[in-house]
Design an enzyme around this catalytic site. Structure first.
Site, PDB file in Angstrom:
ATOM      1  CG  ASN A 266      -1.257   1.619   1.665  1.00 35.37           C
ATOM      2  OD1 ASN A 266      -2.016   2.274   0.556  1.00 35.37           O
ATOM      3  ND2 ASN A 266      -2.512   1.468   2.315  1.00 35.37           N
TER       4      ASN A 266
ATOM      5  CE  LYS B  86      -0.196   4.112   4.920  1.00 35.59           C
ATOM      6  NZ  LYS B  86       0.088   3.696   6.070  1.00 35.59           N
TER       7      LYS B  86
ATOM      8  CG  HIS C 202      -5.908   1.636   4.835  1.00 38.75           C
ATOM      9  ND1 HIS C 202      -5.455   2.856   5.719  1.00 38.75           N
ATOM     10  CD2 HIS C 202      -4.951   0.801   4.795  1.00 38.75           C
ATOM     11  CE1 HIS C 202      -4.237   2.302   6.387  1.00 38.75           C
ATOM     12  NE2 HIS C 202      -3.583   1.145   5.643  1.00 38.75           N
TER      13      HIS C 202
ATOM     14  CD  GLU D  65      -3.443   5.785   6.245  1.00 42.17           C
ATOM     15  OE1 GLU D  65      -2.901   5.185   4.790  1.00 42.17           O
ATOM     16  OE2 GLU D  65      -2.436   5.485   6.854  1.00 42.17           O
TER      17      GLU D  65
ATOM     18  CD  GLU E 294      -3.406  -2.516   7.522  1.00 38.64           C
ATOM     19  OE1 GLU E 294      -2.272  -2.414   6.594  1.00 38.64           O
ATOM     20  OE2 GLU E 294      -4.233  -1.689   6.687  1.00 38.64           O
TER      21      GLU E 294
ATOM     22  N   GLY F 252       2.324   2.058  10.455  1.00 38.87           N
ATOM     23  CA  GLY F 252       3.392   4.040  10.030  1.00 38.87           C
ATOM     24  C   GLY F 252       3.945   3.683  11.872  1.00 38.87           C
TER      25      GLY F 252
ATOM     26  CB  SER G 275       5.292  -1.264  12.262  1.00 40.80           C
ATOM     27  OG  SER G 275       4.851   0.087  12.242  1.00 40.80           O
TER      28      SER G 275
HETATM   29  P1  PGA Z   1       3.040   0.482   7.469  1.00 40.15           P
HETATM   30  O1  PGA Z   1       1.605   0.794   6.876  1.00 40.15           O
HETATM   31  O2  PGA Z   1       3.185  -0.909   7.134  1.00 40.15           O
HETATM   32  O3  PGA Z   1       3.362   1.807   7.368  1.00 40.15           O
HETATM   33  O4  PGA Z   1       3.129   0.052   8.674  1.00 40.15           O
HETATM   34  C1  PGA Z   1       0.383  -0.440   6.833  1.00 40.15           C
HETATM   35  C2  PGA Z   1      -0.484   0.152   6.235  1.00 40.15           C
HETATM   36  O5  PGA Z   1      -1.349   1.275   6.571  1.00 40.15           O
HETATM   37  O6  PGA Z   1      -1.327  -0.769   5.409  1.00 40.15           O
END
Ligand code: PGA
Length: 257
Positions: free
Chosen positions: A20, A22, A104, A106, A174, A180, A220
């Site tokens: 992803n 983003k 997601h 976000e 997640e 993140g 992460s």
């Molecule tokens: P990250 O994000 O690996 O940077 O923690 C995962 C995601 O948002 O799908």
């Protein structure tokens, strides 16, 4: 017996690793990512799906090895109309895509998308012929208050209520506190929730759905922690953010190989 059963499950459910991106990247950085992804192909025993920002979906798709699939990061719940800023599953299909990420954290927490909207979008995307990486996960305060199971089940129940075709869904667990932050869920924490989700599917859909649906972990994930997580029988792959922009992503793709 339980060992051979978990081996069988691994055989039934093909490992899948999503990247992803983003809202990151431009043509030059995408050229770099395409370079290391194509160099690592073909990928065996694993489905690879990367998700560029909307303006670059076609650009990335045309450059990537055909074994690397492309997903949109979002879509709306109807085919067309006066919905400025949105894109429909029909449009994604029209440019040759087969996958979309929906729900997601976000989208849920930065853009305020509800469980029901998320489920409706998923239902529509599937009706239009796309497969969906459907994301769920609890926030830190929800985990600390002991609500992890409830929150994940509530987010999934919205899909159960709409009677979706589960063969078109990959569930991404997640935990929001792990996204993140560099704070990956421990194998035990991830395993516990993946098992709950599988039990939930067995009860609310069917034992076959529970057996066949891929549940991937995100938050992460790195080249350093992916092998240990990937050994768990109920973790069928990963959804990777930050680390999917770097050459180490190829190691994560091959976590189980
Ligand atoms: P990250 O994000 O690996 O940077 O923690 C995962 C995601 O948002 O799908």
């Amino acid at each position: 017996l339980s060992n051979s059963l978990s081996f069988l499950s691994i055989m039934v459910r093909k490992f899948v690793v999503g990247g992803n991106w983003k809202m990151n990247g431009d043509k030059a950085t995408i050229d770099g990512i395409v370079g290391f992804l194509n160099a690592g192909a073909p990928y065996n025993n694993v489905e690879v799906i990367v998700s560029p920002p909307a303006p670059y979906l076609l650009y990335a798709k045309e450059k990537l090895n055909e074994g690397v699939l492309v997903a949109a990061q979002n879509c709306y719940k109807v085919a067309k109309g006066a919905f400025t800023g949105e894109q429909s599953p029909a449009m994604l299909k029209d440019i040759g895509l087969k996958w979309v990420i929906i729900g997601h954290s976000e989208r849920r927490h930065v853009f305020g998308e509800s469980d029901s909207l998320t489920a409706e979008k998923t239902q529509h995307a599937i009706a239009e012929g796309l497969s969906v990486i459907f994301c769920v996960g609890e926030k830190l305060e929800e985990r600390e208050a002991g609500h992890t199971k409830d929150v994940n089940f509530r987010q999934l129940q919205a899909l159960v209520d709409l009677k979706v075709d589960w063969s078109k869904v990959v569930i991404a667990y997640e935990p929001v506190w792990a996204i993140g932050t560099g704070k990956v869920a421990s194998p035990a924490q991830a395993d516990e929730v993946h098992k709950w989700i599988r039990e939930f599917l067995a009860q609310k859909a069917s034992p076959e759905v529970a057996e066949q649906t891929r549940i991937i972990y995100g938050g992460s994930v790195t080249a350093d922690n992916c092998v240990e997580l990937g050994k768990l029988g109920d973790i069928d792959g990963f959804l990777v953010g930050g680390a999917s922009l770097k050459p180490d992503f190829v190691k994560i793709i091959n976590a189980r190989n």
